[in-house]
Design a protein around this motif. Structure first.
Motif, PDB file in Angstrom:
ATOM      1  N   LEU A   7     -55.086  31.705  28.307  1.00 55.38           N
ATOM      2  CA  LEU A   7     -56.354  30.981  28.156  1.00 55.38           C
ATOM      3  C   LEU A   7     -57.029  31.344  26.836  1.00 55.38           C
ATOM      4  O   LEU A   7     -57.490  30.465  26.099  1.00 55.38           O
ATOM      5  CB  LEU A   7     -57.294  31.298  29.322  1.00 55.38           C
ATOM      6  CG  LEU A   7     -56.877  30.802  30.696  1.00 55.38           C
ATOM      7  CD1 LEU A   7     -57.794  31.388  31.762  1.00 55.38           C
ATOM      8  CD2 LEU A   7     -56.876  29.290  30.755  1.00 55.38           C
ATOM      9  N   HIS A  63     -55.881  21.613  34.430  1.00 55.93           N
ATOM     10  CA  HIS A  63     -57.251  22.066  34.229  1.00 55.93           C
ATOM     11  C   HIS A  63     -58.179  20.878  34.003  1.00 55.93           C
ATOM     12  O   HIS A  63     -57.758  19.812  33.557  1.00 55.93           O
ATOM     13  CB  HIS A  63     -57.345  23.010  33.026  1.00 55.93           C
ATOM     14  CG  HIS A  63     -56.713  24.332  33.271  1.00 55.93           C
ATOM     15  ND1 HIS A  63     -56.809  25.366  32.378  1.00 55.93           N
ATOM     16  CD2 HIS A  63     -55.957  24.803  34.306  1.00 55.93           C
ATOM     17  CE1 HIS A  63     -56.158  26.426  32.842  1.00 55.93           C
ATOM     18  NE2 HIS A  63     -55.624  26.100  34.005  1.00 55.93           N
ATOM     19  N   ILE A  79     -59.291  25.873  37.067  1.00 57.35           N
ATOM     20  CA  ILE A  79     -60.019  26.187  35.840  1.00 57.35           C
ATOM     21  C   ILE A  79     -60.701  24.936  35.301  1.00 57.35           C
ATOM     22  O   ILE A  79     -60.112  23.853  35.249  1.00 57.35           O
ATOM     23  CB  ILE A  79     -59.072  26.740  34.744  1.00 57.35           C
ATOM     24  CG1 ILE A  79     -58.347  27.992  35.214  1.00 57.35           C
ATOM     25  CG2 ILE A  79     -59.829  26.987  33.441  1.00 57.35           C
ATOM     26  CD1 ILE A  79     -59.224  29.207  35.395  1.00 57.35           C
ATOM     27  N   TRP A  81     -62.814  23.871  31.800  1.00 60.03           N
ATOM     28  CA  TRP A  81     -63.240  24.238  30.449  1.00 60.03           C
ATOM     29  C   TRP A  81     -64.506  23.464  30.125  1.00 60.03           C
ATOM     30  O   TRP A  81     -64.616  22.279  30.446  1.00 60.03           O
ATOM     31  CB  TRP A  81     -62.162  23.869  29.440  1.00 60.03           C
ATOM     32  CG  TRP A  81     -60.867  24.590  29.586  1.00 60.03           C
ATOM     33  CD1 TRP A  81     -59.915  24.385  30.543  1.00 60.03           C
ATOM     34  CD2 TRP A  81     -60.361  25.614  28.740  1.00 60.03           C
ATOM     35  NE1 TRP A  81     -58.854  25.216  30.345  1.00 60.03           N
ATOM     36  CE2 TRP A  81     -59.095  25.989  29.240  1.00 60.03           C
ATOM     37  CE3 TRP A  81     -60.848  26.250  27.603  1.00 60.03           C
ATOM     38  CZ2 TRP A  81     -58.315  26.963  28.648  1.00 60.03           C
ATOM     39  CZ3 TRP A  81     -60.067  27.230  27.006  1.00 60.03           C
ATOM     40  CH2 TRP A  81     -58.817  27.579  27.532  1.00 60.03           C
ATOM     41  N   ALA A  94     -63.982  28.777  29.534  1.00 59.76           N
ATOM     42  CA  ALA A  94     -63.273  28.376  30.742  1.00 59.76           C
ATOM     43  C   ALA A  94     -63.903  29.145  31.888  1.00 59.76           C
ATOM     44  O   ALA A  94     -64.340  30.277  31.728  1.00 59.76           O
ATOM     45  CB  ALA A  94     -61.784  28.703  30.635  1.00 59.76           C
TER      46      ALA A  94
END
Length: 99
Positions: A7, A63, A79, A81, A94
């Motif tokens: 990440l 994500h 996740i 962002w 994130a």
């Protein structure tokens, strides 16, 4: 490579790529897509966000992306962002989503 490092590496690569895009436009006339009392949407901000979003989703298609300039996209993975590349009202981050 652990998940956190992946990440961080992706965030760093995306931030550098957006920085290069922004720097390459330094001194050029800014194009305003939309202006409201509390918000100015620069064309370069939208392009930068798209670049960052595309880079994240290329590595993590599951994500989700919440972009300050709109265009929220991505999957429903764990996740999300949050991207705002130029004016900084939100940071490139994130976070873990709760179920």
């Amino acid at each position: 490579m652990n998940d956190l490092q992946a990440l961080l590496d992706t965030a760093t690569e995306a931030a550098h790529a957006a920085g290069e895009l922004i720097q390459s436009n330094f001194g050029s006339e800014l194009t305003v897509n939309e202006m409201q009392r509390h918000d100015i949407k620069l064309e370069l901000d939208v392009r930068s966000q798209k670049l960052i979003t595309d880079m994240i989703l290329a590595k993590f298609p599951e994500h989700a992306i919440l972009g300050e300039e709109g265009g929220d996209t991505g999957g429903d993975g764990p996740i999300e962002w949050i991207v705002d590349p130029i004016d900084g009202t939100r940071a490139l981050t994130a976070r873990t989503r709760s179920a």
